[in-house]
Design an enzyme around this catalytic site. Sequence first.
Site, PDB file in Angstrom:
ATOM      1  N   ALA A  65       0.865  -1.178   0.000  1.00 48.87           N
ATOM      2  CA  ALA A  65       0.000   0.000   0.000  1.00 48.87           C
ATOM      3  C   ALA A  65       0.903   1.230   0.000  1.00 48.87           C
ATOM      4  CB  ALA A  65      -0.893  -0.013   1.234  1.00 48.87           C
ATOM      5  N   GLY A 110       0.462  -5.097   0.617  1.00 46.74           N
ATOM      6  CA  GLY A 110      -0.732  -5.096  -0.222  1.00 46.74           C
ATOM      7  C   GLY A 110      -0.503  -5.770  -1.569  1.00 46.74           C
ATOM      8  N   GLU A 113      -0.975  -9.338  -0.896  1.00 46.32           N
ATOM      9  CA  GLU A 113      -2.416  -9.516  -0.672  1.00 46.32           C
ATOM     10  C   GLU A 113      -3.200  -9.514  -1.984  1.00 46.32           C
ATOM     11  OE1 GLU A 113      -2.282  -6.308   2.339  1.00 46.32           O
ATOM     12  OE2 GLU A 113      -3.433  -7.683   3.593  1.00 46.32           O
ATOM     13  N   GLU A 133       4.349  -5.475   6.966  1.00 50.22           N
ATOM     14  CA  GLU A 133       3.586  -4.465   7.721  1.00 50.22           C
ATOM     15  C   GLU A 133       4.114  -4.290   9.141  1.00 50.22           C
ATOM     16  OE1 GLU A 133       2.272  -6.852   5.862  1.00 50.22           O
ATOM     17  OE2 GLU A 133       0.753  -5.975   4.545  1.00 50.22           O
TER      18      GLU A 133
HETATM   19  N1  CO8 Z   1       4.611   3.041  -0.674  1.00 52.73           N
HETATM   20  C1  CO8 Z   1       5.020   4.215  -1.231  1.00 52.73           C
HETATM   21  N2  CO8 Z   1       6.166   4.334  -1.930  1.00 52.73           N
HETATM   22  C2  CO8 Z   1       6.922   3.230  -2.066  1.00 52.73           C
HETATM   23  C3  CO8 Z   1       6.566   1.995  -1.518  1.00 52.73           C
HETATM   24  C4  CO8 Z   1       5.327   1.916  -0.797  1.00 52.73           C
HETATM   25  N3  CO8 Z   1       4.865   0.778  -0.264  1.00 52.73           N
HETATM   26  N4  CO8 Z   1       7.511   1.085  -1.818  1.00 52.73           N
HETATM   27  C5  CO8 Z   1       8.439   1.747  -2.540  1.00 52.73           C
HETATM   28  N5  CO8 Z   1       8.087   3.027  -2.683  1.00 52.73           N
HETATM   29  C6  CO8 Z   1       8.829   4.092  -3.392  1.00 52.73           C
HETATM   30  C7  CO8 Z   1      10.063   4.516  -2.617  1.00 52.73           C
HETATM   31  O1  CO8 Z   1       9.728   5.451  -1.610  1.00 52.73           O
HETATM   32  C8  CO8 Z   1      10.911   5.099  -3.722  1.00 52.73           C
HETATM   33  O2  CO8 Z   1      10.442   6.399  -4.023  1.00 52.73           O
HETATM   34  P1  CO8 Z   1      11.517   7.613  -4.251  1.00 52.73           P
HETATM   35  O3  CO8 Z   1      12.315   7.185  -5.455  1.00 52.73           O
HETATM   36  O4  CO8 Z   1      10.647   8.795  -4.497  1.00 52.73           O
HETATM   37  O5  CO8 Z   1      12.339   7.692  -3.010  1.00 52.73           O
HETATM   38  C9  CO8 Z   1      10.584   4.230  -4.924  1.00 52.73           C
HETATM   39  O6  CO8 Z   1       9.328   3.579  -4.612  1.00 52.73           O
HETATM   40  C10 CO8 Z   1      11.590   3.151  -5.199  1.00 52.73           C
HETATM   41  O7  CO8 Z   1      11.785   2.418  -4.003  1.00 52.73           O
HETATM   42  P2  CO8 Z   1      13.220   2.127  -3.336  1.00 52.73           P
HETATM   43  O8  CO8 Z   1      14.178   3.195  -3.707  1.00 52.73           O
HETATM   44  O9  CO8 Z   1      13.007   1.865  -1.871  1.00 52.73           O
HETATM   45  O10 CO8 Z   1      13.619   0.785  -4.104  1.00 52.73           O
HETATM   46  P3  CO8 Z   1      14.627  -0.359  -3.593  1.00 52.73           P
HETATM   47  O11 CO8 Z   1      14.816  -1.265  -4.757  1.00 52.73           O
HETATM   48  O12 CO8 Z   1      15.815   0.232  -2.919  1.00 52.73           O
HETATM   49  O13 CO8 Z   1      13.786  -1.153  -2.460  1.00 52.73           O
HETATM   50  C11 CO8 Z   1      11.849  -2.259  -1.541  1.00 52.73           C
HETATM   51  C12 CO8 Z   1      12.666  -1.908  -2.803  1.00 52.73           C
HETATM   52  C13 CO8 Z   1      12.641  -3.229  -0.676  1.00 52.73           C
HETATM   53  C14 CO8 Z   1      10.579  -2.916  -2.028  1.00 52.73           C
HETATM   54  C15 CO8 Z   1      11.537  -0.971  -0.741  1.00 52.73           C
HETATM   55  O14 CO8 Z   1      11.005   0.011  -1.623  1.00 52.73           O
HETATM   56  C16 CO8 Z   1      10.548  -1.155   0.375  1.00 52.73           C
HETATM   57  O15 CO8 Z   1      10.898  -1.692   1.414  1.00 52.73           O
HETATM   58  N6  CO8 Z   1       9.268  -0.693   0.165  1.00 52.73           N
HETATM   59  C17 CO8 Z   1       8.244  -0.746   1.175  1.00 52.73           C
HETATM   60  C18 CO8 Z   1       7.730  -2.167   1.346  1.00 52.73           C
HETATM   61  C19 CO8 Z   1       6.665  -2.209   2.394  1.00 52.73           C
HETATM   62  O16 CO8 Z   1       6.888  -1.956   3.563  1.00 52.73           O
HETATM   63  N7  CO8 Z   1       5.445  -2.582   1.965  1.00 52.73           N
HETATM   64  C20 CO8 Z   1       4.341  -2.724   2.845  1.00 52.73           C
HETATM   65  C21 CO8 Z   1       3.550  -1.473   2.888  1.00 52.73           C
HETATM   66  S1  CO8 Z   1       2.251  -1.576   4.100  1.00 52.73           S
HETATM   67  C22 CO8 Z   1       1.033  -2.408   3.337  1.00 52.73           C
HETATM   68  O17 CO8 Z   1       1.130  -2.811   2.223  1.00 52.73           O
HETATM   69  C23 CO8 Z   1      -0.191  -2.611   4.161  1.00 52.73           C
HETATM   70  C24 CO8 Z   1      -1.333  -3.078   3.305  1.00 52.73           C
HETATM   71  C25 CO8 Z   1      -2.615  -2.921   4.011  1.00 52.73           C
HETATM   72  C26 CO8 Z   1      -2.984  -1.483   4.135  1.00 52.73           C
HETATM   73  C27 CO8 Z   1      -4.358  -1.389   4.653  1.00 52.73           C
HETATM   74  C28 CO8 Z   1      -4.884   0.005   4.567  1.00 52.73           C
HETATM   75  C29 CO8 Z   1      -5.049   0.666   5.902  1.00 52.73           C
END
Ligand code: CO8
Length: 257
Positions: A65, A110, A113, A133
Amino acid sequence: MTYEILKIAVADGIATATISRPQALNALNTRFFQEMADFVASLARRDDVRVLIVTGEGKAVVAGADIAEMSGKTQHQGTEFSKKGQATFRSLELLDKPVIAAVNGFALGGGCELALACDIRIASAKAKFGQPEVNLGLIPGYAATQRLPRLIGLGNALYLLLTAELIGAEDALRMGLVQKVVEPEQLMTAATDLAKLIASKGPRAVKLIKRVARQGALLDFESGCALEADKFGALFENEGAEGMKAFLEKRPPKWNV
Ligand code: CO8
């Protein structure tokens, strides 16, 4: 509606929806859910589409998400955000067409999911799965706490949910999280071949298998069997009659009966 995030292609009875916001690793925002809900509703009205493939552009199918959009929400807004996403993913399960997730890269939070709400998951050997999460002080909000244990068992599910460990495609295969792993460059061909194979089967039978298996999973055994018997019989005077006749006559079936 005009789609900004989903790229849609339809060919040979197979629709492909590619999530395309690669600059944010296809993170799921409000706009995505509006588009996906609209697209799934439109597919439900189309008999010409037999199978849907969902995939992502770039190195993620979806990295979760959208944390930027979620951050700062109130308790009420968080619950509402969760409910809207849950309803959209549920519509994939309720769609009367099989949905294949072609997992091209990260399927996190997400994103995992979303894959769980699809009927079959096929993964690139480079795919990574996880429910991170808990790293954010959150729990899943799009039903991973419910679908993951049902799909891969409670032990495997709690392992992924509690550790936030990212696993590779082979581990996902071993756990039953995905059904097939292929080389990255083969992913879309393999997903399309799978979709074509399913689309070559009896259309009514395909719809009913999905419906009976999905409804039955939420019913007690006797009720599930009653549902199966009812739908089994429902095919005898149309598609099933043709399929069995074709077998006996040693010819391919003509499904448009
Ligand atoms: N949300 C928003 N932006 C994101 C997300 C995300 N989940 N994941 C990546 N991005 C963005 C980064 O911020 C980055 O943006 P910018 O270039 O502007 O800084 C861009 O995408 C590229 O990402 P990275 O530079 O981090 O890329 P890497 O290859 O270094 O890393 C990863 C890849 C490991 C996937 C890393 O991006 C990461 O850890 N992302 C977050 C993963 C995460 O925690 N996901 C879970 C999110 S919570 C969720 O999904 C809950 C679902 C239920 C919600 C229910 C609603 C209430």
